[in-house]
Scaffold this active site. Structure first.
Site, short mmCIF file in Angstrom:
data_model
loop_
_atom_site.label_atom_id
_atom_site.label_comp_id
_atom_site.label_asym_id
_atom_site.label_seq_id
_atom_site.Cartn_x
_atom_site.Cartn_y
_atom_site.Cartn_z
N LYS A 1 0.84 -1.20 0.00
CA LYS A 1 0.00 0.00 0.00
C LYS A 1 0.88 1.26 0.00
O LYS A 1 0.64 2.19 -0.77
CB LYS A 1 -0.93 -0.01 1.23
CG LYS A 1 -2.02 -1.06 1.12
CD LYS A 1 -2.77 -1.27 2.43
CE LYS A 1 -3.70 -2.48 2.30
NZ LYS A 1 -4.35 -2.87 3.55
N GLN B 1 -4.37 -1.73 9.82
CA GLN B 1 -4.22 -3.02 9.15
C GLN B 1 -4.73 -4.15 10.04
O GLN B 1 -4.39 -4.23 11.22
CB GLN B 1 -2.73 -3.24 8.79
CG GLN B 1 -2.46 -4.51 8.03
CD GLN B 1 -3.08 -4.50 6.62
OE1 GLN B 1 -3.05 -3.50 5.91
NE2 GLN B 1 -3.64 -5.64 6.22
N ASP C 1 -10.95 2.64 4.47
CA ASP C 1 -11.21 1.20 4.31
C ASP C 1 -12.70 0.94 4.16
O ASP C 1 -13.11 -0.15 3.73
CB ASP C 1 -10.70 0.42 5.54
CG ASP C 1 -9.36 -0.25 5.29
OD1 ASP C 1 -9.01 -0.46 4.12
OD2 ASP C 1 -8.67 -0.58 6.28
#
Ligand code: NAP
Length: 298
Positions: free
Chosen positions: A52, A96, A119
């Site tokens: 990412k 994460q 997200d």
């Protein structure tokens, strides 16, 4: 059979994002800024976060990786999240997953400002997505929707069977495909580990989405002739012949299934590269205040 090339599609979209960033910065705006929080040192998470961060650089985003050891408490993590919520130089951030067991993921997700939840896991964004209001769509389903769109796959009236009901893939996928939109307007069956007669149900699918995490689970006898097959699975399986000692396996028995399909995504190179694209697009939307215009900061 047409191979849906997620790698190529993701390259094309990256170029599009890059040129949007260039116009932002040349008009005096700062580049979008994504922050990733990594707690502990799980090998796969390290790889995902590393990808990412690297992809942010490719498109001209600023990115910051905040690392914490696995002993970080839930309260400490929430305090870090509050700092990012208040930081005007941060457009969006992600935590994460998975988190260490002593941290409740629901508490963490709820602490994130929905306007920075790139997200798309916050209940506010999931609710807005369901209502078809502007929302950050979770990255993997968002990437899959773009593959369907870019390959001009007809979805209206089609029967879509989704295998797996996780909050990050299966459930949002089933909502998106059933919405009154393109891609969408499918008749959706959402299946899971308690589904009976899964084989028979899968065989009725015009579009089959497998998001289970069980290598090669979907066999040729579960797929209708001419179906579109989207393989989300990404499991590390031993591969002693390779330097890294493992390879990525999808949820679909690709060789046998591909022969029956109209379209299919490979693993790797299908859904995987599109997931990062979904995250970049959400971050760009955050920087442009497109989802939550009221949050424009002076
Ligand atoms: P997850 O949270 O573990 O959910 C798995 C789902 O599969 C659950 O709903 C489970 O049912 C269902 N399931 C398990 N065994 C089943 C069976 N025998 N029959 C029917 N359903 C079954 O997984 P996830 O996070 O959604 O991820 C799924 C896979 O996609 C993993 O391989 C993951 O690595 C991969 N993934 C890939 C990307 C990408 O970028 N390509 C992104 C995210 C995830 P229950 O709910 O009943 O337990």
């Amino acid at each position: 059979m047409i191979l849906i090339d997620g790698k190529l599609t993701s390259q094309q979209i990256k170029e599009e994002i890059k040129s949007k960033v260039e116009s932002m910065t040349s008009s005096g705006l700062r580049a979008p800024h994504l922050v990733a929080i990594l707690v502990g040192n799980d090998g796969a998470s390290e790889t995902y976060v590393g990808n990412k961060i690297r992809t942010c650089a490719e498109v001209g985003f600023k990115s910051t990786l905040l690392r914490f050891d696995s002993g970080l408490t839930e309260e400490e993590l929430i305090a870090e999240i509050h700092k990012l919520n208040d930081d005007e130089e941060v457009d969006g951030f992600i935590v994460q997953l998975p988190l260490p067991k002593h941290i409740d993921v629901h508490h963490i997700t709820a602490a994130i400002d929905p306007a920075k939840d790139v997200d798309g896991f916050h209940p506010v964004n999931l609710g807005r997505m369901t209502e078809q209001l502007p929302a950050y769509i979770p990255a993997t389903p968002k990437g899959i929707m773009q593959l369907l769109e870019r390959y001009k796959i007809e979805t209206a009236g089609r029967h879509c069977v989704v295998i797996g009901r996780s909050n990050i893939v299966g459930t949002p996928m089933s909502i998106l495909l059933s919405r009154n939109a393109y891609p969408g307007n499918c008749t959706v069956t959402l299946t899971h580990s308690r589904t009976e007669n899964l084989k028979e149900i899968a065989r009725q699918a015009d579009i089959l989405v497998a998001a289970i995490g069980k290598p090669y689970f979907v066999t040729a006898d579960m797929v209708k002739e001419g179906a579109v097959v989207i393989d989300v699975g990404m499991t590390r399986v031993p591969a002693p012949e390779l330097k890294q000692g493992f390879k990525l396996a999808g949820d679909v028995d690709f060789k046998a299934v591909a022969a029956r399909c109209s379209y299919i995504t490979p693993v790797p190179g299908g859904v995987g590269p599109m997931t990062i694209i979904g995250l970049l697009q959400n971050t760009l939307l955050a920087a442009q205040h497109r989802i939550y215009p009221a949050h424009v900061r002076q």
